[in-house]
Design a protein around this motif. Sequence first.
Motif, PDB file in Angstrom:
ATOM      1  N   TYR A   1       2.341  16.239  -4.080  1.00  0.00           N
ATOM      2  CA  TYR A   1       2.227  14.947  -3.402  1.00  0.00           C
ATOM      3  C   TYR A   1       2.661  15.015  -1.937  1.00  0.00           C
ATOM      4  O   TYR A   1       2.071  14.347  -1.084  1.00  0.00           O
ATOM      5  CB  TYR A   1       3.085  13.902  -4.131  1.00  0.00           C
ATOM      6  N   TYR A   2       3.691  15.796  -1.650  1.00  0.00           N
ATOM      7  CA  TYR A   2       4.232  15.871  -0.285  1.00  0.00           C
ATOM      8  C   TYR A   2       4.551  17.322   0.068  1.00  0.00           C
ATOM      9  O   TYR A   2       5.176  18.027  -0.721  1.00  0.00           O
ATOM     10  CB  TYR A   2       5.495  15.015  -0.151  1.00  0.00           C
TER      11      TYR A   2
ATOM     12  N   ARG B   1       2.938   8.212  -5.781  1.00  0.00           N
ATOM     13  CA  ARG B   1       3.531   8.441  -4.467  1.00  0.00           C
ATOM     14  C   ARG B   1       4.537   7.341  -4.146  1.00  0.00           C
ATOM     15  O   ARG B   1       5.619   7.607  -3.614  1.00  0.00           O
ATOM     16  CB  ARG B   1       2.438   8.492  -3.393  1.00  0.00           C
TER      17      ARG B   1
ATOM     18  N   ASP C   1       6.269   9.081   5.349  1.00  0.00           N
ATOM     19  CA  ASP C   1       5.440   8.154   4.571  1.00  0.00           C
ATOM     20  C   ASP C   1       6.257   6.921   4.174  1.00  0.00           C
ATOM     21  O   ASP C   1       5.761   5.787   4.217  1.00  0.00           O
ATOM     22  CB  ASP C   1       4.888   8.854   3.328  1.00  0.00           C
TER      23      ASP C   1
ATOM     24  N   HIS D   1      -2.615   8.126  -8.342  1.00  0.00           N
ATOM     25  CA  HIS D   1      -1.993   8.959  -7.309  1.00  0.00           C
ATOM     26  C   HIS D   1      -1.093   8.135  -6.388  1.00  0.00           C
ATOM     27  O   HIS D   1       0.058   8.503  -6.137  1.00  0.00           O
ATOM     28  CB  HIS D   1      -3.080   9.661  -6.497  1.00  0.00           C
ATOM     29  N   GLU D   2      -1.612   7.015  -5.861  1.00  0.00           N
ATOM     30  CA  GLU D   2      -0.824   6.198  -4.937  1.00  0.00           C
ATOM     31  C   GLU D   2       0.361   5.553  -5.623  1.00  0.00           C
ATOM     32  O   GLU D   2       1.423   5.391  -5.025  1.00  0.00           O
ATOM     33  CB  GLU D   2      -1.709   5.130  -4.278  1.00  0.00           C
TER      34      GLU D   2
ATOM     35  N   ILE E   1       7.863  13.137   3.192  1.00  0.00           N
ATOM     36  CA  ILE E   1       8.291  12.015   2.363  1.00  0.00           C
ATOM     37  C   ILE E   1       8.918  10.940   3.238  1.00  0.00           C
ATOM     38  O   ILE E   1       8.604   9.750   3.123  1.00  0.00           O
ATOM     39  CB  ILE E   1       9.288  12.479   1.282  1.00  0.00           C
TER      40      ILE E   1
END
Length: 209
Positions: free
Chosen positions: A51-52, A13, A61, A9-10, A58
Amino acid sequence: MARPKSATHEIKRDAILDIAAQCFAQSSYPAASMNEIAAACGTSKARLYHYYESKEAILFDLLDRHTQRLLGLIAQTEATAQRKNLDDRAALHELVRAFLQEYETSATRHAALLNDTQFLSDVQDPALSANAVSPRELVLNRQRDIVAAMTRFLKRAYPERLTPTNQTALTMMLLGMINWTFTWLRPGGPISYAAFAEEVIAMLEKGLG
């Protein structure tokens, strides 16, 4: 029960942030759309929303991670200087090298920091800190911390040259030399980021030493 995040996941991202930063640099933040970012990522807008929740999420982050990275480089340089017993000038020179090494691989993220912070919300968000700052203020505070740290390094390195009158001007001069490299310095060009770092250091030594 919330679905657990996947192990990648990260990573996904971070890849989205890199692509979004490129979109912001090419189209400008206001002009870039979630559709454009999703297409550049090779995915659907619905998947991107997994994700966002928004384009601003976005951007936040991206800038949150980038400013934390720069502050981390400052702390890392302080620790390295102490471990290696570097003098104050050598410590400043290491910081210049560290920043330019980072900028070589994060040019579009740094462009977003300099150009797009203004588009973050200025509404206070209790989730960000105990002081309930806004996303914009959080990023601006980190930028101020970076400038303050650079001033400290400069004052220690060249105590006879920096005064309360000129320290801001000299700090911004140094930051001006390295912060805008994304507009002209290209990997594979006639001068590398590492070589340019040595030019900056030589100019500091000749001008302030």
